[in-house]
Structures are given as structure tokens and as C-alpha cells.
Design a protein around this motif. Structure first.
Motif, short mmCIF file in Angstrom:
data_model
loop_
_atom_site.label_atom_id
_atom_site.label_comp_id
_atom_site.label_asym_id
_atom_site.label_seq_id
_atom_site.Cartn_x
_atom_site.Cartn_y
_atom_site.Cartn_z
N GLN A 234 32.30 45.69 16.91
CA GLN A 234 33.32 44.76 17.39
C GLN A 234 32.75 43.46 17.97
O GLN A 234 33.28 42.37 17.68
CB GLN A 234 34.22 45.44 18.41
CG GLN A 234 35.20 46.47 17.81
CD GLN A 234 36.30 45.84 16.96
OE1 GLN A 234 36.40 44.62 16.86
NE2 GLN A 234 37.13 46.67 16.35
N PRO A 235 31.67 43.47 18.78
CA PRO A 235 31.13 42.21 19.31
C PRO A 235 30.61 41.25 18.24
O PRO A 235 30.41 40.07 18.52
CB PRO A 235 29.99 42.66 20.23
CG PRO A 235 30.32 44.08 20.58
CD PRO A 235 30.98 44.64 19.36
N TYR A 236 30.37 41.76 17.02
CA TYR A 236 29.80 40.94 15.96
C TYR A 236 30.87 40.39 15.00
O TYR A 236 30.54 39.68 14.06
CB TYR A 236 28.75 41.75 15.17
CG TYR A 236 27.58 42.17 16.01
CD1 TYR A 236 26.46 41.35 16.13
CD2 TYR A 236 27.60 43.38 16.70
CE1 TYR A 236 25.39 41.74 16.92
CE2 TYR A 236 26.54 43.77 17.50
CZ TYR A 236 25.44 42.95 17.60
OH TYR A 236 24.37 43.33 18.39
N THR A 237 32.11 40.74 15.23
CA THR A 237 33.18 40.26 14.36
C THR A 237 33.46 38.78 14.62
O THR A 237 33.13 38.24 15.69
CB THR A 237 34.47 41.07 14.55
OG1 THR A 237 34.87 40.97 15.92
CG2 THR A 237 34.26 42.52 14.18
N ALA A 238 34.09 38.13 13.64
CA ALA A 238 34.49 36.72 13.78
C ALA A 238 36.01 36.67 13.92
O ALA A 238 36.74 37.21 13.08
CB ALA A 238 34.04 35.92 12.55
N ALA A 239 36.48 36.04 14.97
CA ALA A 239 37.91 36.01 15.29
C ALA A 239 38.79 35.54 14.13
O ALA A 239 39.87 36.10 13.90
CB ALA A 239 38.15 35.15 16.52
N PRO A 240 38.38 34.51 13.34
CA PRO A 240 39.25 34.05 12.24
C PRO A 240 39.52 35.11 11.17
O PRO A 240 40.47 34.98 10.40
CB PRO A 240 38.48 32.86 11.65
CG PRO A 240 37.60 32.39 12.75
CD PRO A 240 37.21 33.62 13.49
#
Length: 481
Positions: free
Chosen positions: A363-369
């Protein structure tokens, strides 16, 4: 198959356990240690049955492979029943067989396939040392071992007898056909509705992806059965079975399986033309160029979906249109996790985050867009690309090893097809090559090697290739003599 242990061995073990149990009871004042020898005595008849019926249990394993269901005993402990307990029992038997009668496994351990597998396991152990959660990583290695021992080693041993290839094909395809028939009947009551497919394949498959994946991978095996069946009436029945299988594949509504069928056709043509190596190379270069183009200047950000428009479509035609327009939720969520996965590999490229660790860390490595409506991941599923998953959890060396192993299996199937004089073995080699390339295709959008169904077929194929190479060597020596 011969018995793999003498009863006198057990007598010595029983005597020793009585002595040690009594001594430990005196030292600890805990009487339950005395129960161990009695448990051994009671377990012996069961163990004796297993070691004398190993081959029968193996055939039972193949029969139940398409019929098994996932069962969670606790939130963290789940097994595929009944095939996984059978795998564990057979693994113990194979291990005992290697210790007691190593000579019968000599040709197997001489195979380069086993060297590849040993290299993979060694790297798993190395990555285990660096895993933040070593217990999860150890469970992964244990599970891998009870797939490899029976499905690779025992398969290679059993298929020294040529008639067993036919039995394997039948014991896999007939149960799968039964699953397809019951799925189609249940699906018909819903008017073959796209959404309803999820309700019709239980308890045998978790979802339509797993179901369609195993179905499409067994179609080449079904075609082999048809090819080698001569009685006209039986051949007609097999044609009906194949027609049902194709109907089942169509109404599974799985784009990945349909693509795998196309890949299977490419594999057939490539192996026949002896250009499978070039086909694989072109595919790998294409993937590499696409990857470099996407990360250059952050072009991948253009693939970011519009959150409110990326939804689940209940109509299949709308679902396909959304796929083409990159607004389909399943593919959008895949891209969301792939972005996170590539970032994770960049963070820990050598040893990875540890086996079974993707969900707890991504989850910390995901990109919000790239977030979608299902990015909270209630199913705790992984990255949906097995090759990327290996790099994330075990590092790039593991990815290179596994990719090299996979390519070796594919090229070996092509080599055997062109080297065999015997048409029976040639056709089996061709069928295995087609199935393996289908499995590779499916695992670019899923993590199916870690499931009992596709993972079982993959390791089974590796074991059969060992036995085919052994048969090819025997044929070669016979021709030379």
C-alpha cells in the motif's frame, strides 16, 4: 510400486521411542510423553498402507485436482481439500523413497530440470534469511516442497511406464469435464448471465479466472486424447466433450483464458516450425520495450483511470468496451498494483520483501491516481502478475531463475518434439509445450502458479518432461544399438 521401508526399521523406531518416552517422562514428570510410542504403533498400519499404495494415491490426487476446494481453518491457515493433504502424504512417501531406494530416482536427479529446481529452492532459502516475516516465508517454502516432491519426482518415476501418460490425461480431463457440465447447467438457469458465472462454479473454483485457466490449459490434453483414440464411437464422445469444453470456455467470460487459447495456437505453430525460441525472444523484447517506454518520462501516468468512471460492468459487451478503453476495473486495479510492485522491486531488488509479503507491504508504494473502487483489496489478493510477484517477494535473481527455468521447459518440449521418432511421445511433447506457454500467458495477469490447479499442472508438466527425456534417451540408445 515397491514398498519403501522395512517393518524392522519401524520396530527399532518403536523400541527407541518407548525408551526415550519413558526416560523423558521420568525427567519431566509429564506422563503424556508415554503416548508417543502408542501413537506410532497406531499410525504404522496407515503408513504401511500409504507406502504400498503410493501409485494409487497419486492417481487419486490427479482425479481430485480439478475437484478440490479451498477451506480456511483459521484466518491465517487454509488448505485445498482434498488434494493438499494428499500432496503432503505423498511428499513424505517420496522423501522416504529417496532415502531408502535412491537408485530408482537416479535418472531424475540427473535431469537439468532438477538442477533448476534446486537453484530456485536455494534462492528461496537465501531470501528467507532476509525476509521481515520469516514464518510466512517458511510456510511458502514448505508448501512449495510438497508440490515439487510428488508432482515432479513421483510423476517422473510413474511415467516411466508409457501407458501412464494416457491415464494422466484421462484422470485430469474427465473430472474437469464434470465440473464444466455442472457449471454450464447451473449457469443456464441464470440465462448465461455475465455476473452469474461467479455463482456457478463453486465449490470447485474460487472464481471464473481460476476455472477458465484450468479449462483452457486442459484443452490441448483433451485434443491429445482425441488424437490417440481410435474406436469411432469413443472418438465421437470425446468430440462432444471437447465441444462442451469450448462452450464452457466461452461462457466463462474470461479474457485472459481466451488470450491463452490464442497463445496456445501460436505455441502449436512455433513448436511445429521449430521457432519457439525466436517467438519467446520476440515476446520478451516487446515486453521490455513497452516497459522502458512506459517508465520513460513517467508515461505510465497516462494510464491512470478516472476513478468515478472505472466501475464493474454487469453487461459483458460493456465490460469488453471498458477493457479496450482502459476503464475496466479489474485491469485498472491490476495497473494500480503493478505500479506499486515495480516500486517495491526498485526498493529491494536483490532479496525482495519475503514470500507471502506483498499484501502486507504494497500500500505505501501505490500511486494515488491509479486507485480504484476496490483498492482496499478486501480479498487480500496479490499483484496479479506472477513474474512481478517473484521479483517483489524474492528479488530479481529469483525472477531470472524462474524465467530461465520456464524458458528451459518450453524449449525442452520443442526439442523433444523434433528429436523423438515415436509419434506418441512427439504429440505429448507438443501438448506440454502448448500448455506451458498458455500457463505463461495466464500468469502475466494472474498469480496462478501459487494455486493448486495451475500450479499443479505446471509442476506436473515439469515431471512429465523429465520422464519424456528419459524415454528419448532410451529410444536414442535403441536406435544407436
Amino acid at each position: 510400486m515397491p514398498s519403501i521401508i522395512y517393518s524392522k526399521w519401524f520396530n527399532w523406531i518403536a523400541i527407541g521411542s518407548f525408551f526415550l518416552g519413558g526416560l523423558w517422562t521420568l525427567l519431566t514428570q509429564e506422563p503424556y510423553w508415554l503416548a508417543i510410542p502408542f501413537i506410532l504403533v497406531l499410525a504404522y498400519p496407515l503408513f504401511q498402507f500409504v507406502v504400498t499404495k503410493t501409485e494409487q494415491l497419486y492417481w487419486l490426487l490427479l482425479i481430485v485436482l480439478p475437484l478440490s476446494t479451498e477451506y480456511n481453518f483459521t484466518p491465517s491457515l487454509g488448505l485445498d481439500l482434498p488434494d493438499e493433504p494428499l500432496l503432503i502424504i505423498l511428499s513424505i512417501t517420496v522423501f522416504a523413497g529417496i532415502l531408502y531406494q535412491p537408485a530408482q530416482y537416479k535418472f531424475i536427479f540427473a535431469s537439468p530440470i532438477i538442477r533448476w529446481i534446486i537453484a530456485l529452492v536455494i534462492w528461496m532459502l537465501i531470501s528467507l534469511c532476509y525476509a521481515p516475516n520469516q514464518w510466512l516465508a517458511l510456510k511458502f517454502i514448505l508448501a512449495k516442497s510438497w508440490y515439487i516432491l510428488p508432482l515432479v519426482l513421483l510423476t517422473a518415476l510413474i511415467h516411466q511406464q508409457s501407458s501412464n501418460f494416457k491415464k494422466t490425461a484421462l484422470y485430469l480431463c474427465v473430472p474437469m469435464l464434470i465440473v464444466v457440465i455442472q457449471t454450464l447447467i447451473r449457469h443456464a438457469f441464470y440465462g448465461f448471465d455475465f455476473v452469474a458465472i461467479k455463482k456457478t462454479m463453486g465449490p470447485f473454483f474460487r472464481n471464473h479466472v481460476n476455472y477458465s485457466a484450468m479449462l483452457v490449459c486442459l484443452i490441448p490434453i483433451g485434443l491429445l486424447i482425441h488424437h490417440f483414440t481410435h474406436p469411432l464411437r469413443t472418438k465421437k464422445l470425446i468430440k462432444i466433450g471437447l465441444a462442451i469444453a469450448f462452450f464452457g470456455l466461452f461462457f466463462a467470460y474470461s479474457r485472459g483464458a481466451w488470450l491463452a487459447l490464442l497463445v496456445g495456437m501460436i505455441a502449436y505453430w512455433s513448436i511445429k516450425k521449430n521457432i519457439l525460441g525466436k517467438t519467446i525472444l520476440i515476446g520478451m523484447i516487446t515486453i521490455f520495450i513497452a516497459f522502458v517506454a512506459l517508465i520513460n518520462n513517467n508515461r505510465f501516468m497516462r494510464l491512470a483511470p478516472e476513478h468515478d468512471q472505472t466501475i464493474f460492468h454487469e453487461n459483458f459487451s460493456e465490460h469488453l468496451n471498458a477493457t479496450i478503453g482502459l476503464k475496466d476495473i479489474s485491469n485498472a486495479e491490476r495497473i494500480h498494483r503493478w505500479v506499486a510492485g515495480v516500486r517495491m522491486v526498485a526498493e529491494k531488488p536483490w532479496t525482495g520483501f519475503g514470500a507471502n509479503s506483498f499484501y502486507n507491504n504494497y500500500q505505501p508504494y501505490t500511486a494515488a491516481p491509479f486507485k480504484t473502487w476496490v483498492s482496499n483489496n478486501p480479498e487480500h489478493s496479490t499483484v496479479h502478475n506472477y513474474f512481478l510477484l517473484i521479483a517483489i517477494e524474492q528479488g530479481i535473481p529469483a525472477l531470472l531463475l524462474f524465467t530461465g527455468f520456464f524458458i528451459y521447459l518450453l524449449l525442452l518440449s520443442q526439442q523433444l518434439y523434433h528429436q523423438f521418432q515415436n509419434n506418441y511421445y512427439r504429440a505429448i511433447s507438443l501438448g506440454l509445450g502448448i500448455m506451458l506457454l498458455m500457463i505463461a500467458s495466464l500468469n502475466f495477469t494472474s498469480d496462478l502458479i501459487e494455486t493448486d490447479k495451475i500450479g499443479g499442472l505446471f509442476w506436473l508438466a515439469a515431471g512429465i518432461l523429465i520422464s519424456l527425456k528419459h524415454h528419448q534417451q532410451i529410444e536414442k540408445e535403441a536406435l544407436a544399438g
